[in-house]
Write a protein that holds these residues in place. Structure first.
Motif, PDB file in Angstrom:
ATOM      1  N   SER A   1       1.325  -0.184  10.571  1.00  0.00           N
ATOM      2  CA  SER A   1       0.722  -0.669   9.368  1.00  0.00           C
ATOM      3  C   SER A   1      -1.078  -0.647   9.460  1.00  0.00           C
ATOM      4  N   ASP A   2      -1.599  -0.762   8.354  1.00  0.00           N
ATOM      5  CA  ASP A   2      -3.164  -0.731   8.482  1.00  0.00           C
ATOM      6  C   ASP A   2      -3.409  -2.275   8.324  1.00  0.00           C
ATOM      7  N   ILE A   3      -2.568  -3.078   8.067  1.00  0.00           N
ATOM      8  CA  ILE A   3      -2.904  -4.697   7.754  1.00  0.00           C
ATOM      9  C   ILE A   3      -3.131  -5.134   9.329  1.00  0.00           C
ATOM     10  N   GLN A   4      -4.342  -5.886   9.175  1.00  0.00           N
ATOM     11  CA  GLN A   4      -4.601  -6.306  10.457  1.00  0.00           C
ATOM     12  C   GLN A   4      -5.007  -8.009  10.399  1.00  0.00           C
ATOM     13  N   SER A   5      -4.962  -8.291   9.074  1.00  0.00           N
ATOM     14  CA  SER A   5      -5.491  -9.826   9.151  1.00  0.00           C
ATOM     15  C   SER A   5      -4.905 -10.293   7.697  1.00  0.00           C
ATOM     16  N   ILE A   6      -5.129 -11.579   7.526  1.00  0.00           N
ATOM     17  CA  ILE A   6      -4.438 -12.238   6.300  1.00  0.00           C
ATOM     18  C   ILE A   6      -5.359 -11.504   5.008  1.00  0.00           C
ATOM     19  N   ASP A   7      -6.564 -11.309   5.165  1.00  0.00           N
ATOM     20  CA  ASP A   7      -7.424 -10.858   3.965  1.00  0.00           C
ATOM     21  C   ASP A   7      -6.882  -9.172   3.794  1.00  0.00           C
ATOM     22  N   ASP A   8      -6.297  -8.714   4.504  1.00  0.00           N
ATOM     23  CA  ASP A   8      -5.880  -7.309   4.343  1.00  0.00           C
ATOM     24  C   ASP A   8      -4.731  -7.188   3.384  1.00  0.00           C
ATOM     25  N   LEU A   9      -4.005  -8.456   3.375  1.00  0.00           N
ATOM     26  CA  LEU A   9      -2.868  -8.693   2.427  1.00  0.00           C
ATOM     27  C   LEU A   9      -3.140  -8.550   0.768  1.00  0.00           C
ATOM     28  N   ALA A  10      -4.450  -8.880   0.556  1.00  0.00           N
ATOM     29  CA  ALA A  10      -5.004  -8.707  -1.066  1.00  0.00           C
ATOM     30  C   ALA A  10      -4.518  -7.114  -1.330  1.00  0.00           C
ATOM     31  N   ASP A  11      -3.971  -6.919  -2.436  1.00  0.00           N
ATOM     32  CA  ASP A  11      -3.368  -5.818  -3.092  1.00  0.00           C
ATOM     33  C   ASP A  11      -2.280  -5.176  -2.559  1.00  0.00           C
ATOM     34  N   LYS A  12      -1.455  -6.025  -1.427  1.00  0.00           N
ATOM     35  CA  LYS A  12      -0.285  -5.422  -0.751  1.00  0.00           C
ATOM     36  C   LYS A  12       0.911  -6.213  -1.454  1.00  0.00           C
ATOM     37  N   GLN A  13       1.933  -5.691  -1.233  1.00  0.00           N
ATOM     38  CA  GLN A  13       3.178  -6.548  -1.464  1.00  0.00           C
ATOM     39  C   GLN A  13       3.895  -7.095  -0.499  1.00  0.00           C
ATOM     40  N   ILE A  14       4.056  -8.638  -0.575  1.00  0.00           N
ATOM     41  CA  ILE A  14       4.379  -9.406   0.398  1.00  0.00           C
ATOM     42  C   ILE A  14       5.765  -9.859   0.096  1.00  0.00           C
ATOM     43  N   GLY A  15       6.610  -9.762   1.338  1.00  0.00           N
ATOM     44  CA  GLY A  15       7.984 -10.302   0.961  1.00  0.00           C
ATOM     45  C   GLY A  15       8.060 -11.656   1.347  1.00  0.00           C
ATOM     46  N   VAL A  16       8.824 -12.553   0.984  1.00  0.00           N
ATOM     47  CA  VAL A  16       8.881 -13.879   1.454  1.00  0.00           C
ATOM     48  C   VAL A  16      10.399 -14.371   0.960  1.00  0.00           C
ATOM     49  N   GLN A  17      10.746 -15.421   1.722  1.00  0.00           N
ATOM     50  CA  GLN A  17      11.799 -16.231   1.395  1.00  0.00           C
ATOM     51  C   GLN A  17      11.804 -17.322   0.216  1.00  0.00           C
ATOM     52  N   LEU A  18      12.587 -16.991  -0.774  1.00  0.00           N
ATOM     53  CA  LEU A  18      12.275 -17.749  -2.181  1.00  0.00           C
ATOM     54  C   LEU A  18      12.193 -19.281  -1.881  1.00  0.00           C
ATOM     55  N   ALA A  19      11.120 -19.829  -2.580  1.00  0.00           N
ATOM     56  CA  ALA A  19      10.773 -21.236  -2.702  1.00  0.00           C
ATOM     57  C   ALA A  19      10.337 -21.879  -1.089  1.00  0.00           C
ATOM     58  N   THR A  20      10.078 -20.978  -0.047  1.00  0.00           N
ATOM     59  CA  THR A  20       9.652 -21.525   1.177  1.00  0.00           C
ATOM     60  C   THR A  20       7.927 -21.442   0.991  1.00  0.00           C
ATOM     61  N   THR A  21       7.395 -22.207   1.933  1.00  0.00           N
ATOM     62  CA  THR A  21       6.038 -22.601   2.004  1.00  0.00           C
ATOM     63  C   THR A  21       5.348 -21.016   2.029  1.00  0.00           C
TER      64      THR A  21
END
Ligand code: ARG
Length: 285
Positions: free
Chosen positions: A161-181
């Motif tokens: 991945s080219d994602i190296q930091s939290i800031d690189d998450l902007a404009d990406k698609q992020i998977g999470v578990q529903l209703a978690t923090t």
């Protein structure tokens, strides 16, 4: 995001300073007049409560007599997961130790993560124990015990991945578990269009593996288990949010909250808690 970390830490430090979450007023001593009335219609249970006054833990109630019902979402290793047909893990062991201290039998109910608080509020479970983070919003609906572990929201990406930091998450698609923090923070920081919610953390990880999302934000220990079990994934070396895990208890049941806090305190002091954690989490990476 730093602000949120500081807020969470401050809240847990205050709780630690205060000694315990909330101070439930001790049951009011029965005035003499009440005693006289007792012969008329005092239910047996009430009479017993008065007798048990010297024991702080004696007057809590549970959903089912003699049973501690724990609500969890058992897809969150190493805190709770299935081994054969049994739910095992750090939370399951801690709950068993608490139940033993309180003289109760443990019963574990597996449900969706976002049903746990509702089950506790609705009086269907005594305690939510699910690697659940203490948040101000959740505190509107349930009481939290003392914290028993720290969690860190981390980012899983594919090895190339080219994602190296939290800031690189902007404009990406992020998977999470529903209703978690992880879901809540990512939705706040990157907008709901960039967040895909899955019922189970592992489903989010599978979506990452198959290229349906670019990253997964989840708690560090489950992240380590998932990455160990899946080829081609890695965890970024950056901490998104540091959190405290605690048991969620019905707001009306402050006697049970106190009893669980006392039990947790004992388990911390006598080394049981550390032993449970090191049974499931090795200190080397
Ligand atoms: N710590 C996160 C939260 O409280 C995730 C917990 C997920 N737990 C689980 N058993 N699935 O929102």
């Amino acid at each position: 995001m730093k602000k949120m970390i500081v807020m969470l830490l401050t809240a847990s430090m205050l709780m630690a300073l205060a000694g315990c979450g909330s101070s439930a007023p001790a049951a009011a001593p029965a005035p003499a007049a009440e005693e006289k009335k007792e012969e008329a219609a005092a239910p047996a249970a009430e009479a017993k409560e008065a007798d048990d006054d010297e024991d702080d833990d004696a007057d809590f109630t549970t959903v089912t007599d003699g049973v501690l019902t724990m609500a969890t979402n058992a897809y969150f290793p190493p805190y709770e997961y299935y081994e054969g047909g049994n739910i095992v893990g750090i939370d399951a062991d801690i709950a068993a130790a608490i139940a033993e201290k309180l003289g109760l039998e443990l019963h574990i109910e597996d449900m969706e993560f976002d049903s746990i608080i509702t089950a506790v509020q609705a009086g269907k479970a005594d305690m939510g124990l699910a690697g659940m983070t203490v948040t101000e919003e959740r505190k509107q609906n349930v009481n939290f015990s003392e914290s028993y572990a720290t969690g860190v929201q981390v980012v899983i990406v594919t090895e190339d991945s080219d994602i190296q930091s939290i800031d690189d998450l902007a404009d990406k698609q992020i998977g999470v578990q529903l209703a978690t923090t992880g879901d809540i923070y990512c939705t706040d920081d990157f907008g709901e269009d960039h967040v895909e919610q899955f019922n189970k953390g592992n489903d989010a990880v599978m979506a990452l593996k198959t290229g349906k999302v670019d990253a997964v934000v989840i708690d560090n220990e489950p992240a380590k288990s998932y990455v160990a079990a899946t080829d081609g994934l890695k965890i970024l070396d950056t901490e998104y949010v540091v959190e405290e895990y605690a048991a969620a208890i019905n707001k009306d049941n402050t006697a049970l909250l106190d009893a669980i806090d006392d039990a947790l305190e004992d388990l911390k002091e006598d080394g049981t808690l550390d032993a449970i954690i090191s049974k499931y989490i090795s200190t080397e990476k």
